[in-house]
Design a protein around this motif. Structure first.
Motif, mmCIF file in Angstrom:
data_model
loop_
_atom_site.group_PDB
_atom_site.id
_atom_site.type_symbol
_atom_site.label_atom_id
_atom_site.label_comp_id
_atom_site.label_asym_id
_atom_site.label_seq_id
_atom_site.Cartn_x
_atom_site.Cartn_y
_atom_site.Cartn_z
ATOM 1 N N LEU A 78 0.835 -1.197 0.000
ATOM 2 C CA LEU A 78 0.000 0.000 0.000
ATOM 3 C C LEU A 78 0.873 1.251 0.000
ATOM 4 O O LEU A 78 1.951 1.259 0.604
ATOM 5 C CB LEU A 78 -0.907 -0.006 1.235
ATOM 6 C CG LEU A 78 -1.988 -1.108 1.254
ATOM 7 C CD1 LEU A 78 -2.701 -1.105 2.584
ATOM 8 C CD2 LEU A 78 -2.973 -0.931 0.111
ATOM 9 N N PRO A 79 0.467 2.301 -0.734
ATOM 10 C CA PRO A 79 -0.846 2.524 -1.357
ATOM 11 C C PRO A 79 -0.948 2.017 -2.797
ATOM 12 O O PRO A 79 -1.883 2.391 -3.504
ATOM 13 C CB PRO A 79 -0.963 4.049 -1.313
ATOM 14 C CG PRO A 79 0.442 4.514 -1.502
ATOM 15 C CD PRO A 79 1.303 3.511 -0.777
ATOM 16 N N ARG A 95 -2.073 -0.006 -5.825
ATOM 17 C CA ARG A 95 -3.247 -0.837 -6.117
ATOM 18 C C ARG A 95 -2.940 -1.694 -7.328
ATOM 19 O O ARG A 95 -2.503 -1.190 -8.355
ATOM 20 C CB ARG A 95 -4.472 0.039 -6.395
ATOM 21 C CG ARG A 95 -4.924 0.854 -5.199
ATOM 22 C CD ARG A 95 -6.191 1.636 -5.526
ATOM 23 N NE ARG A 95 -6.616 2.448 -4.409
ATOM 24 C CZ ARG A 95 -7.377 2.002 -3.412
ATOM 25 N NH1 ARG A 95 -7.796 0.751 -3.420
ATOM 26 N NH2 ARG A 95 -7.720 2.800 -2.427
#
Length: 422
Positions: A44-45, A47
């Motif tokens: 993360l972050p 995706r």
């Protein structure tokens, strides 16, 4: 002649993938998501791109390029990895992501086996929205002691003790000897007899492949067991006038049931996140309460009557709980749940939020992995000809007994049953 290859679990904790070949057939033991030794490119972050999860991982070396293993639908068009090779069967040791996380990408013509209790866990996760990337394969359920023929090889499932239902090791019998694989194993848990029975089944094997997680740790003088965890949870329930917050691993069903019972005796109701509650209910765990259920009414007025398991991905939701200024003293009890520890990116925000709200953190868990002394005792009891320590950052710290040759495996290298690189 049988051969062995390692496609994961080397120099890291997790990501185990062991291939045994003989007579044009292939057995894969575990098919875990790779655990990076450095920074995780997909942390993360970041995706992951829908439909590109496996293909992107392969491009950056975050998944093993094993020919003929993956469904072509998850690969780039024309990728030769999608072409069928020798007949293959996959055997999963237990339902943790670092041992089963790539199973959803396997070709449909490759059978994927796991102990029946492990399959129950995985199917309940899928039903509650937490299933494997790529979806569940068609599971082939095993019982302990069951044997499966894969060409000239035979694979036997043997239950062991870990911190999740259905954990097992495997014995792979070939024409040139037997390989034993521990999966993840411990001897200080609730069922040490299972793990020692596995060691006895493996005794005298030609090759032992064992996890060695704790070899890279500085171990405390005293080994914590489940009775210590229960004692410390009981103490937190008794000593805390206000809300007890809790993090534990939902797949550790025995601990879940124990904690529910202890909370009930203390007059507290445990309130779970919706997805976790659905998972536990799917496995038949009784007395599972969600935040919106009638049993959770009164949480704001009577925090001392509740235990709350917050969603680790929604830290601001702590602001909705009766904690902090003007509320009775609370505590956050961490019992091997998420976030897992300081090595995880989510740990610092987690502890920052607790500090900001004035909630003390009490860590009470115990390891799901064999401690160093027990690893050495197991290896001496099994007395294999060849020892491969994997699933550890410190494989050289597992010292074999006289008559056993230790081999530090290299990625993708082919070894004989005598431990020699071919």
């Amino acid at each position: 002649m049988a051969s062995i290859e390692f496609w994961g679990g080397l120099g890291v904790i997790g990501g185990s993938k062991i291939v045994i070949r003989e007579g044009g057939h292939r057995v894969m033991l575990d098919i875990g998501m790779d655990i990076p030794s450095g920074a995780d490119l997909f942390r993360l972050p970041v995706r992951q791109r829908p439909g590109r999860e496996l293909a992107d991982r392969l491009k950056v070396g975050a998944a093993p390029a094993v020919p003929g293993l993956y469904d072509a639908a998850f690969l780039d068009e024309g990728d030769p990895l999608g072409e069928a090779t020798e007949p293959t069967a996959v055997f999963v040791s237990h339902p943790h992501i670092d041992h089963v996380g790539l199973a959803g990408y396997v070709r449909s013509d490759i059978p994927v086996h796991a102990h029946t209790d492990a399959v129950d866990v995985l199917e309940a996760l899928t039903a509650s929205g937490g299933g494997l990337p790529g979806g569940d394969p068609e599971w082939h359920r095993l019982s302990s002691g069951q044997r499966v023929a894969v060409g000239p090889m035979e694979v036997e499932c043997v239950l062991v003790d870990h911190d999740v239902p259905g954990a097992c090791g495997y014995l792979v019998r070939t024409s040139t000897g037997t390989l034993a694989f521990t999966g993840d194993i411990r001897f200080h848990g609730r069922h040490p007899g299972l793990s020692w029975a596995f060691a006895d089944r493996a005794k005298g094997c030609d090759v032992l492949v064992t996890e060695g997680t704790t070899l890279g740790w500085n171990m405390p003088a005293a080994v914590r067991g489940e009775s210590d965890v229960e004692r410390d949870f009981n103490a937190a329930l008794a000593e805390t006038p206000g809300l007890v917050l809790l993090s534990l691993y939902p797949r550790d069903l025995e601990r879940v049931r124990d904690f529910l019972a202890l909370a009930g005796v203390a007059g507290r109701t445990v309130v779970w996140p919706d997805a976790t509650a659905d998972f536990l209910r799917g496995l038949g765990v009784p007395d599972v309460v969600k935040a919106g259920d009638p049993q959770a009414a009164g949480l704001g007025e009577r925090p001392g009557s509740f235990v709350v398991v917050p969603d680790p991905g929604d830290l601001p939701s702590l602001l909705d709980l009766p904690v902090g200024t003007g509320q009775p003293d609370s505590v956050f009890v961490h019992a091997n749940g998420e976030p897992l520890g300081p090595f995880e990116p989510r740990w610092a925000p987690f502890t920052d939020w607790l500090e900001a709200l004035g909630i003390p953190l009490r860590q009470i868990g115990c390891s799901g992995h064999a401690v160093q002394d027990d690893l050495h005792a197991m290896v001496e009891r099994v007395a294999p000809r060849v020892l491969f320590p994997i699933h550890t950052t410190a494989p050289t710290r597992l010292h074999p007994p006289s008559g056993t040759t230790r081999v530090i495996a290299e990625y993708g290298v082919t070894y004989g049953m005598d431990g020699q690189a071919q």
